[in-house]
Enzyme design. Structure first.
Site, short mmCIF file in Angstrom:
data_model
loop_
_atom_site.label_atom_id
_atom_site.label_comp_id
_atom_site.label_asym_id
_atom_site.label_seq_id
_atom_site.Cartn_x
_atom_site.Cartn_y
_atom_site.Cartn_z
N GLY A 132 0.81 -1.20 0.00
CA GLY A 132 0.00 0.00 0.00
C GLY A 132 0.85 1.26 0.00
O GLY A 132 0.43 2.29 0.51
N SER A 167 2.39 1.10 -7.79
CA SER A 167 1.71 1.18 -9.10
C SER A 167 1.56 2.63 -9.55
O SER A 167 1.77 2.95 -10.72
CB SER A 167 0.33 0.54 -9.11
OG SER A 167 0.09 -0.22 -8.01
N ASP A 214 -2.99 8.68 -4.79
CA ASP A 214 -1.65 8.09 -4.91
C ASP A 214 -0.85 8.73 -6.04
O ASP A 214 0.32 9.09 -5.88
CB ASP A 214 -1.75 6.57 -5.14
CG ASP A 214 -2.60 5.89 -4.08
OD1 ASP A 214 -2.82 6.51 -3.02
OD2 ASP A 214 -3.05 4.76 -4.32
C1 GLA Z 1 -5.77 3.12 -2.28
C2 GLA Z 1 -6.31 3.91 -3.47
C3 GLA Z 1 -6.43 5.38 -3.11
C4 GLA Z 1 -7.22 5.58 -1.82
C5 GLA Z 1 -6.70 4.66 -0.72
C6 GLA Z 1 -7.56 4.70 0.53
O1 GLA Z 1 -4.47 3.51 -1.99
O2 GLA Z 1 -5.45 3.76 -4.57
O3 GLA Z 1 -7.01 6.09 -4.18
O4 GLA Z 1 -8.59 5.40 -2.04
O5 GLA Z 1 -6.62 3.32 -1.15
O6 GLA Z 1 -7.47 5.94 1.14
#
Ligand code: GLA
Length: 388
Positions: A124, A128, A172
């Protein structure tokens, strides 16, 4: 990871191609504002030091060849016919960006590219998004397209939504493109107005510690989409009393009584989003005053809300958060990113980082059988062209 190694590989694989340029695009960690971006809300991520490096040049054809040093794999496709690759899944982020640029009518030339990354995978931390944003910047430079940064962010997100098939929000890609050293990024995901806010963590003697739980985010896609549609459903129902709202972003904490009356899980989901948006605003105000204690408390509250209302945490993330909060000097700790595994983020006194590492290294494996990975990150610059 060295540019020289990528350049050497480029010359070896593509001796006939133009002299290359080099681009870096970072990962990100989100400090506050989780699952708010697709609700038109506020987020507060920072770009981090781990990044994707690209070395690429034009080749005078209509073909694109991309070599990943991490996978030792070559992906090759023609710009006139870009399809999803089942063989090289990592390449779809780059193929997707090409497809988006062509859909905008950009005049793309064939390119040869070598890439490598050191962003922890599956945690996370947006490897990507970094792949997409880096590819967009590289192609923009190589083809003299003159696309501005925010447009590149949007088309990178579109590549992920439409080509890769992941329905993510815009946080992101925005963080990877627009981040700045020593700053976190306060983004309004509706207007895309943003402000870089000095975190002041290091000056005040604090560190941002990110711990990978080692749990792969298995449920993430299906549950992520489910949360998105629950939020939309909540908006539909709330419009009976609040006809002017377009997204949960428009529901102020003052209307929490209406939110609490929503049926079943919808009340919980909407409550998270409404309170989380407010936490972002409060958190930024706190940082501006240098009130790190309050910032930390808001991180803690965010985790509780994600755990009990949004239900995207998992026992391992809860345990890490507990362990980190047990260290004197910790101001706050929470899961970060989409959830169901991945990482936690903790703000802790720099002087206690060693102790925190030792404590987590002992307690976490004893209780889960998993060895955690602990990182200390500072806020870094967003995507950039490097000397090469
Ligand atoms: C992922 C998604 C983001 C966001 C987060 C949760 O990282 O890519 O766009 O929604 O989850 O905050």
């Amino acid at each position: 990871m060295q540019i020289q190694d990528l350049k050497a590989k480029y010359s070896q694989l593509f001796p006939q191609s133009d002299a290359p340029i080099c681009v870096a695009a970072p990962g990100r960690v989100n400090l506050l504002g989780e699952h708010t971006d697709y609700n038109d809300g506020f987020v507060f991520p920072m770009a981090i030091d781990p990044h994707i490096l690209y070395v690429g040049g034009r080749n005078g054809s209509s073909r694109v060849r991309v070599f990943s040093l991490d996978f030792s794999e070559l992906d090759e496709f023609d710009l006139r016919e870009i399809e999803f690759s089942h063989q090289h899944r990592w390449a779809n982020y780059i193929r997707g960006v090409c497809a988006q640029l062509l859909a905008r009518g950009c005049d793309l030339q064939g390119m040869d590219i070598v890439l490598q990354g050191n962003i922890p995978q599956g945690g996370g931390l947006s490897s990507s998004a970094a792949l997409e944003v880096g590819a967009a910047l590289l192609m923009n430079e190589l083809n003299g397209l003159g696309i501005d940064r925010v447009e590149m962010v949007k088309l990178s997100q579109k590549a992920e939504n439409k080509f890769v098939g992941v329905n993510c929000g815009i946080m992101d890609q925005f963080a990877s493109m627009m981040g700045q050293r020593d700053h976190a990024l306060f983004l309004d995901c509706r207007s895309l107005e943003y402000e870089l806010v000095r975190t002041g963590f290091e000056e005040l003697g604090y560190s941002v510690v990110v711990i990978h739980s080692g749990v792969q985010r298995g449920l993430v896609d299906s549950e992520y989409n489910k949360r998105r549609s629950q939020c939309e459903e909540a908006v539909e129902l709330l419009r009976r009393d609040l006809p002017e709202i377009r997204a949960l972003r428009d529901v102020s904490p003052q209307h929490l009584d209406l939110v609490n009356d929503l049926p079943g899980d919808l009340a919980k989901r909407a409550r998270h989003v409404v309170t989380e948006n407010q936490r972002v605003l409060d958190g930024i105000a706190a940082l501006r005053r240098g009130d790190l204690d309050l910032f930390g408390q808001l991180l803690n509250a965010s985790h509780e809300s994600l755990r009990t209302d949004y239900e995207v945490s998992c026992p391992e993330l809860d345990l890490l958060v507990e362990l980190c909060r047990g260290i004197p000097g910790t101001l706050g700790s929470r899961m970060t990113g989409a959830g169901f595994g991945g990482c936690t983020v903790t703000i802790t006194a720099e002087a206690q980082v060693k102790e925190l590492k030792a404590w987590v290294a002992e307690e976490y494996p004893a209780k889960t059988g998993i060895t955690p990975k602990v990182y200390v990150f500072t806020a870094s610059d967003g995507a950039r062209v490097l000397e090469c």
